[in-house]
Motif scaffolding. Structure first.
Motif, PDB file in Angstrom:
ATOM      1  N   PHE A  47      26.003 -48.886  35.370  1.00 43.21           N
ATOM      2  CA  PHE A  47      26.050 -47.768  34.430  1.00 43.21           C
ATOM      3  C   PHE A  47      27.281 -46.895  34.681  1.00 43.21           C
ATOM      4  O   PHE A  47      27.990 -46.526  33.746  1.00 43.21           O
ATOM      5  CB  PHE A  47      24.772 -46.931  34.546  1.00 43.21           C
ATOM      6  N   LEU A  48      27.542 -46.577  35.942  1.00 38.09           N
ATOM      7  CA  LEU A  48      28.715 -45.752  36.266  1.00 38.09           C
ATOM      8  C   LEU A  48      30.015 -46.465  35.914  1.00 38.09           C
ATOM      9  O   LEU A  48      30.958 -45.856  35.405  1.00 38.09           O
ATOM     10  CB  LEU A  48      28.691 -45.362  37.743  1.00 38.09           C
ATOM     11  N   TYR A  49      30.071 -47.775  36.148  1.00 38.82           N
ATOM     12  CA  TYR A  49      31.261 -48.549  35.811  1.00 38.82           C
ATOM     13  C   TYR A  49      31.472 -48.575  34.296  1.00 38.82           C
ATOM     14  O   TYR A  49      32.596 -48.382  33.823  1.00 38.82           O
ATOM     15  CB  TYR A  49      31.144 -49.974  36.357  1.00 38.82           C
ATOM     16  N   ALA A  50      30.406 -48.798  33.528  1.00 40.91           N
ATOM     17  CA  ALA A  50      30.524 -48.826  32.070  1.00 40.91           C
ATOM     18  C   ALA A  50      30.971 -47.472  31.545  1.00 40.91           C
ATOM     19  O   ALA A  50      31.788 -47.384  30.623  1.00 40.91           O
ATOM     20  CB  ALA A  50      29.187 -49.226  31.451  1.00 40.91           C
ATOM     21  N   ARG A  51      30.477 -46.413  32.112  1.00 38.23           N
ATOM     22  CA  ARG A  51      30.876 -45.064  31.696  1.00 38.23           C
ATOM     23  C   ARG A  51      32.355 -44.818  31.992  1.00 38.23           C
ATOM     24  O   ARG A  51      33.076 -44.249  31.178  1.00 38.23           O
ATOM     25  CB  ARG A  51      29.998 -44.061  32.431  1.00 38.23           C
ATOM     26  N   TRP A  52      32.813 -45.282  33.143  1.00 36.13           N
ATOM     27  CA  TRP A  52      34.222 -45.127  33.507  1.00 36.13           C
ATOM     28  C   TRP A  52      35.114 -45.932  32.563  1.00 36.13           C
ATOM     29  O   TRP A  52      36.149 -45.450  32.118  1.00 36.13           O
ATOM     30  CB  TRP A  52      34.421 -45.567  34.953  1.00 36.13           C
ATOM     31  N   VAL A  53      34.697 -47.160  32.225  1.00 38.28           N
ATOM     32  CA  VAL A  53      35.486 -47.996  31.331  1.00 38.28           C
ATOM     33  C   VAL A  53      35.556 -47.373  29.945  1.00 38.28           C
ATOM     34  O   VAL A  53      36.617 -47.360  29.319  1.00 38.28           O
ATOM     35  CB  VAL A  53      34.884 -49.428  31.261  1.00 38.28           C
ATOM     36  N   CYS A  54      34.445 -46.827  29.471  1.00 40.16           N
ATOM     37  CA  CYS A  54      34.439 -46.217  28.131  1.00 40.16           C
ATOM     38  C   CYS A  54      35.336 -44.991  28.069  1.00 40.16           C
ATOM     39  O   CYS A  54      35.992 -44.747  27.067  1.00 40.16           O
ATOM     40  CB  CYS A  54      33.024 -45.839  27.738  1.00 40.16           C
ATOM     41  N   ARG A  55      35.378 -44.214  29.125  1.00 45.14           N
ATOM     42  CA  ARG A  55      36.215 -43.009  29.117  1.00 45.14           C
ATOM     43  C   ARG A  55      37.692 -43.328  29.249  1.00 45.14           C
ATOM     44  O   ARG A  55      38.529 -42.710  28.618  1.00 45.14           O
ATOM     45  CB  ARG A  55      35.806 -42.067  30.242  1.00 45.14           C
ATOM     46  N   SER A  56      38.050 -44.283  30.087  1.00 50.22           N
ATOM     47  CA  SER A  56      39.467 -44.557  30.315  1.00 50.22           C
ATOM     48  C   SER A  56      40.010 -45.623  29.387  1.00 50.22           C
ATOM     49  O   SER A  56      41.206 -45.719  29.205  1.00 50.22           O
ATOM     50  CB  SER A  56      39.691 -44.979  31.768  1.00 50.22           C
ATOM     51  N   GLY A  57      39.164 -46.419  28.770  1.00 52.33           N
ATOM     52  CA  GLY A  57      39.623 -47.526  27.940  1.00 52.33           C
ATOM     53  C   GLY A  57      40.061 -47.129  26.553  1.00 52.33           C
ATOM     54  O   GLY A  57      40.751 -47.876  25.886  1.00 52.33           O
ATOM     55  N   HIS A  58      39.703 -45.959  26.067  1.00 51.57           N
ATOM     56  CA  HIS A  58      40.028 -45.565  24.704  1.00 51.57           C
ATOM     57  C   HIS A  58      41.184 -44.591  24.631  1.00 51.57           C
ATOM     58  O   HIS A  58      41.294 -43.843  23.676  1.00 51.57           O
ATOM     59  CB  HIS A  58      38.797 -44.950  24.033  1.00 51.57           C
TER      60      HIS A  58
END
Length: 159
Positions: A47-58
């Protein structure tokens, strides 16, 4: 019939009398507790990894493709931002008078506020739509068209 009562023992709660040998965690129970804890830990990390990817990936989204049948010239693509401040300031500003315009022009479709008597109203030259000056200035700094009908307002299209 006679009822015999069994001798009752007083109910005693002393800390020294508790037998905690039944509370030991052994064997299969210990294994399941460790597996459950591991699964919870893995889900939390995912969950923490997915949240980090969503914030930095866009940070830089890919441009959307143009619909079929529409082609944009390179001049339109180069200036796809808003209008320059000089063009925005060149549009006429009038003071709104009650009763001077009715219907849809009686409110600003950007802020949805009703025009009050004496409000500064900016009139767009292509379509004559009216908006609060502050509202439409912010809009035109980001978009080169009328917020209501999408009429192009660039200097080269005003001719």
């Amino acid at each position: 019939m006679s009822y015999q009562q069994e001798p009752t023992t007083p109910f005693r709660w002393h800390y020294a009398e508790f037998d905690d040998s039944n509370f030991q965690i052994r064997g299969r129970t210990l294994f399941f507790i460790i597996v459950l804890f591991s699964v919870i830990l893995v889900v939390a990390l995912l969950f923490l990894y997915a949240r980090w990817v969503c914030r930095s990936g866009h940070s830089s989204p890919a441009p959307a493709p143009a619909p079929q049948g529409l082609s944009l010239s390179t001049a339109q693509l180069a200036g796809a931002g808003g209008l320059d401040p000089a063009t925005i300031n060149s549009f006429p500003i009038v003071l709104h008078k009650l009763g001077s315009s009715g219907g849809a022009d009686a409110e600003c479709c950007i802020c949805l506020g009703v025009f009050a008597d004496g409000d500064k109203v900016k009139v767009l030259p292509q379509c004559n739509h009216r908006f609060h000056s502050d509202c439409v200035d912010k809009w035109l700094a980001a978009q080169p068209s009328c917020p209501l009908c999408r009429a192009e307002l660039r200097a080269d299209s005003l001719v």
